[in-house]
Design an enzyme around this catalytic site. Structure first.
Site, PDB file in Angstrom:
ATOM      1  N   ARG A   1      -0.669   4.663  11.643  1.00 20.07           N
ATOM      2  CA  ARG A   1       0.794   4.464  11.571  1.00 20.07           C
ATOM      3  C   ARG A   1       1.327   3.761  12.829  1.00 20.07           C
ATOM      4  O   ARG A   1       2.405   4.081  13.334  1.00 20.07           O
ATOM      5  CB  ARG A   1       1.535   5.799  11.382  1.00 20.07           C
ATOM      6  CG  ARG A   1       1.195   6.545  10.136  1.00 20.07           C
ATOM      7  CD  ARG A   1       1.617   5.805   8.874  1.00 20.07           C
ATOM      8  NE  ARG A   1       1.271   6.584   7.701  1.00 20.07           N
ATOM      9  CZ  ARG A   1       0.088   6.560   7.084  1.00 20.07           C
ATOM     10  NH1 ARG A   1      -0.866   5.756   7.522  1.00 20.07           N
ATOM     11  NH2 ARG A   1      -0.144   7.304   6.047  1.00 20.07           N
TER      12      ARG A   1
ATOM     13  N   GLU B   1       7.753  10.101  12.367  1.00 19.11           N
ATOM     14  CA  GLU B   1       7.188   8.834  11.873  1.00 19.11           C
ATOM     15  C   GLU B   1       8.246   7.729  11.674  1.00 19.11           C
ATOM     16  O   GLU B   1       8.044   6.604  12.125  1.00 19.11           O
ATOM     17  CB  GLU B   1       6.432   9.084  10.559  1.00 19.11           C
ATOM     18  CG  GLU B   1       5.702   7.849  10.082  1.00 19.11           C
ATOM     19  CD  GLU B   1       5.018   8.042   8.733  1.00 19.11           C
ATOM     20  OE1 GLU B   1       4.115   8.881   8.639  1.00 19.11           O
ATOM     21  OE2 GLU B   1       5.397   7.343   7.783  1.00 19.11           O
TER      22      GLU B   1
ATOM     23  N   SER C   1       6.853  10.845   4.454  1.00 18.67           N
ATOM     24  CA  SER C   1       6.393  11.778   5.501  1.00 18.67           C
ATOM     25  C   SER C   1       7.273  11.623   6.737  1.00 18.67           C
ATOM     26  O   SER C   1       7.417  10.509   7.239  1.00 18.67           O
ATOM     27  CB  SER C   1       4.951  11.471   5.894  1.00 18.67           C
ATOM     28  OG  SER C   1       4.132  11.539   4.764  1.00 18.67           O
TER      29      SER C   1
HETATM   30  C1  LIG Z   1       9.172   8.266  -0.895  1.00 17.87           C
HETATM   31  C2  LIG Z   1       8.500   7.550   0.269  1.00 17.87           C
HETATM   32  C3  LIG Z   1       7.123   7.518   0.355  1.00 17.87           C
HETATM   33  C4  LIG Z   1       6.485   6.855   1.414  1.00 17.87           C
HETATM   34  N1  LIG Z   1       5.128   6.864   1.443  1.00 17.87           N
HETATM   35  C5  LIG Z   1       4.481   6.221   2.452  1.00 17.87           C
HETATM   36  C6  LIG Z   1       3.051   6.209   2.485  1.00 17.87           C
HETATM   37  O1  LIG Z   1       2.367   6.733   1.614  1.00 17.87           O
HETATM   38  N2  LIG Z   1       2.456   5.592   3.533  1.00 17.87           N
HETATM   39  C7  LIG Z   1       3.160   4.971   4.514  1.00 17.87           C
HETATM   40  O2  LIG Z   1       2.551   4.416   5.426  1.00 17.87           O
HETATM   41  N3  LIG Z   1       4.522   4.977   4.497  1.00 17.87           N
HETATM   42  C8  LIG Z   1       5.186   5.573   3.496  1.00 17.87           C
HETATM   43  N4  LIG Z   1       6.563   5.592   3.466  1.00 17.87           N
HETATM   44  C9  LIG Z   1       7.306   4.945   4.561  1.00 17.87           C
HETATM   45  C10 LIG Z   1       7.792   3.492   4.245  1.00 17.87           C
HETATM   46  O3  LIG Z   1       7.833   3.255   2.869  1.00 17.87           O
HETATM   47  C11 LIG Z   1       6.907   2.427   4.895  1.00 17.87           C
HETATM   48  O4  LIG Z   1       6.846   2.612   6.284  1.00 17.87           O
HETATM   49  C12 LIG Z   1       7.418   1.004   4.606  1.00 17.87           C
HETATM   50  O5  LIG Z   1       6.466   0.047   5.042  1.00 17.87           O
HETATM   51  C13 LIG Z   1       8.767   0.706   5.257  1.00 17.87           C
HETATM   52  O6  LIG Z   1       9.217  -0.524   4.739  1.00 17.87           O
HETATM   53  P1  LIG Z   1      10.746  -0.927   4.790  1.00 17.87           P
HETATM   54  O7  LIG Z   1      10.828  -2.340   4.330  1.00 17.87           O
HETATM   55  O8  LIG Z   1      11.552   0.048   4.056  1.00 17.87           O
HETATM   56  O9  LIG Z   1      11.024  -0.862   6.352  1.00 17.87           O
HETATM   57  P2  LIG Z   1      12.386  -0.422   7.079  1.00 17.87           P
HETATM   58  O10 LIG Z   1      12.548   1.061   6.926  1.00 17.87           O
HETATM   59  O11 LIG Z   1      13.497  -1.276   6.657  1.00 17.87           O
HETATM   60  O12 LIG Z   1      12.004  -0.725   8.592  1.00 17.87           O
HETATM   61  C14 LIG Z   1      11.015   0.029   9.260  1.00 17.87           C
HETATM   62  C15 LIG Z   1      10.731  -0.623  10.620  1.00 17.87           C
HETATM   63  O13 LIG Z   1      10.141  -1.894  10.426  1.00 17.87           O
HETATM   64  C16 LIG Z   1      10.946  -2.911  11.058  1.00 17.87           C
HETATM   65  N5  LIG Z   1      10.893  -4.088  10.192  1.00 17.87           N
HETATM   66  C17 LIG Z   1      11.262  -4.168   8.888  1.00 17.87           C
HETATM   67  N6  LIG Z   1      11.027  -5.402   8.427  1.00 17.87           N
HETATM   68  C18 LIG Z   1      10.520  -6.122   9.455  1.00 17.87           C
HETATM   69  C19 LIG Z   1      10.079  -7.482   9.611  1.00 17.87           C
HETATM   70  N7  LIG Z   1      10.114  -8.371   8.602  1.00 17.87           N
HETATM   71  N8  LIG Z   1       9.617  -7.874  10.831  1.00 17.87           N
HETATM   72  C20 LIG Z   1       9.567  -7.003  11.864  1.00 17.87           C
HETATM   73  N9  LIG Z   1       9.966  -5.718  11.789  1.00 17.87           N
HETATM   74  C21 LIG Z   1      10.431  -5.277  10.586  1.00 17.87           C
HETATM   75  C22 LIG Z   1      12.334  -2.319  11.190  1.00 17.87           C
HETATM   76  O14 LIG Z   1      13.037  -2.905  12.261  1.00 17.87           O
HETATM   77  C23 LIG Z   1      12.000  -0.855  11.451  1.00 17.87           C
HETATM   78  O15 LIG Z   1      11.657  -0.697  12.811  1.00 17.87           O
HETATM   79  C24 LIG Z   1       7.242   6.224   2.416  1.00 17.87           C
HETATM   80  C25 LIG Z   1       8.647   6.247   2.330  1.00 17.87           C
HETATM   81  C26 LIG Z   1       9.272   6.893   1.269  1.00 17.87           C
HETATM   82  C27 LIG Z   1      10.767   6.887   1.167  1.00 17.87           C
END
Ligand SMILES: Cc1cc2nc3c(=O)[nH]c(=O)nc-3n(C[C@H](O)[C@H](O)[C@H](O)COP(=O)(O)OP(=O)(O)OC[C@H]3O[C@@H](n4cnc5c(N)ncnc54)[C@H](O)[C@@H]3O)c2cc1C
Length: 339
Positions: A166, A335, A239
């Site tokens: 992570r 996380e 998580s």
């Molecule tokens: C129900 C649920 C289940 C999940 N299960 C998992 C799992 O199994 N495994 C896991 O690893 N995670 C899981 N997650 C966490 C999440 O889905 C991941 O971390 C996902 O990759 C976040 O993507 P996002 O586009 O929503 O990022 P955001 O929440 O919008 O951003 C997260 C971070 O990334 C940065 N960011 C976003 N886009 C960019 C970009 N283009 N360039 C640079 N920085 C950027 C943001 O500034 C922020 O710091 C889960 C979340 C939920 C709600």
């Protein structure tokens, strides 16, 4: 299209916790040119720029005096194919799960275990998303990022991304790199990873002895749907705590006292403990304080029953952290990105 900047935009629809906060300025970028425009706009406003994708790994604790840039770029393509190995590229704003399904439709294996993770392609490398024994680093080929310090584009090979559990270089150097496109090394010959969690068992129950990548994806989706709350129904960010790494000596002491302790060897004399088990043992599963709570079926997931603020969710997380430290001598790390 040129960038349009909105003022006092509610971010409630754009974060999976459903927390009601506002961005002082807000814009959406669907092209590299709009990303550059947003950076120039933020500089002109004298405001920090916060990039986001699906808002599924964010805990927003108050209104943001920033320009929030949501990546909505779209596009996915097969770039090259040789000997069954296929190079695939996707734009940062592509929603992750539909992208996974698209690769499976192309007959490509590699992303099936990462099905149904919310968010975007561009955020996936930030925390090296992982599930069911596969991490993004196992399938990532390279990525293209914009260096916000120098204004230049830089390509990162997988070995330059500093991927860990992570974690990545992009998380360590938070605010510097804006990921524009990601390339994946996928395969026409599936090498399936079925040994993690109940995956193999689930497939066998369905009478599938020789699964396809699509069957694995469907099994992953079914298991996840049973275990994790749907953010459309109950606000959450998956998580909430990382599984802590502790040294074997501490794990041994804990196991003597709690024989049911769940942990896995993590190399270098370390053990990765199941944070969910610790939180459940401490009695937090199903706990609710106002609209902030711990999910009734999954102790690792904090939930917003509707009106919780980011600060209330953070306060609950801090109470859990303090309690786990007192009971087990273990530090839990949050996380999601807290802003
Ligand atoms: C129900 C649920 C289940 C999940 N299960 C998992 C799992 O199994 N495994 C896991 O690893 N995670 C899981 N997650 C966490 C999440 O889905 C991941 O971390 C996902 O990759 C976040 O993507 P996002 O586009 O929503 O990022 P955001 O929440 O919008 O951003 C997260 C971070 O990334 C940065 N960011 C976003 N886009 C960019 C970009 N283009 N360039 C640079 N920085 C950027 C943001 O500034 C922020 O710091 C889960 C979340 C939920 C709600």
């Amino acid at each position: 299209m040129s960038l349009s900047v909105h003022e006092q935009q509610s971010l409630q629809p754009f974060n999976t916790f459903g927390v009601a906060v506002k961005a002082h300025w807000y814009a959406e970028a669907s092209t590299d040119a709009e990303v550059r425009e947003a950076l120039a706009a933020a500089a002109a406003l004298g405001a920090p720029l916060l990039v986001m994708g699906g808002g599924s790994n964010l805990l927003l604790t108050g209104d943001l005096d920033a320009l929030v840039l949501r990546m909505v770029s779209r596009g996915r393509r097969l770039l090259a194919e040789e000997g069954g190995q296929v190079l695939v590229e996707a734009e940062a704003g592509e929603p992750w799960h539909p992208f996974v399904l698209w690769t499976l439709e192309q007959g490509l294996a590699g992303l099936e275990n990462l099905s149904l993770i919310p968010g975007t392609v561009g955020a996936a490398p930030v925390q090296n998303i992982g599930a069911y024994g596969v991490e993004l680093k196992d399938v990532l080929h390279s990525l293209l990022a914009f260096d916000r310090q120098s204004g230049e584009l830089r390509e990162f090979r997988v070995d330059e991304c500093e991927f860990a559990y992570r974690h990545s270089r992009f998380k360590r150097e938070s605010g510097r790199w804006l990921i524009l496109r990601v390339r994946f090394a996928l395969s026409r010959q599936a090498v399936l990873h079925l040994d993690y969690g109940p995956l193999r068992q689930r497939l066998q129950q369905q009478g599938i002895d020789v699964p396809t990548p699509l069957a694995v994806s469907q099994a992953v989706c079914a298991i996840r749907a049973e275990k994790l709350p749907d953010p459309q129904v109950l606000g959450n960010a998956g998580s909430f705590f990382k599984n802590p790494l502790v040294d074997e000596a501490l794990a041994g002491q804990l196991r003597e006292r709690w024989p049911g302790l769940v942990g896995y060897p993590a190399g270098d004399g370390q053990v990765k403990l199941a944070a969910g088990w610790l939180i459940e043992q401490a009695g937090w599963k199903g706990y609710r304080d106002g609209d902030a709570g711990v999910h009734a079926l999954q102790a690792l997931v904090l939930v917003n029953y509707g009106g919780a603020t980011g600060r209330q969710l953070l306060a609950l997380a801090q109470r859990i952290q303090a309690d786990i430290r007192t009971r087990f001598g273990v530090d839990l790390e949050i996380e999601p990105v807290v802003c």
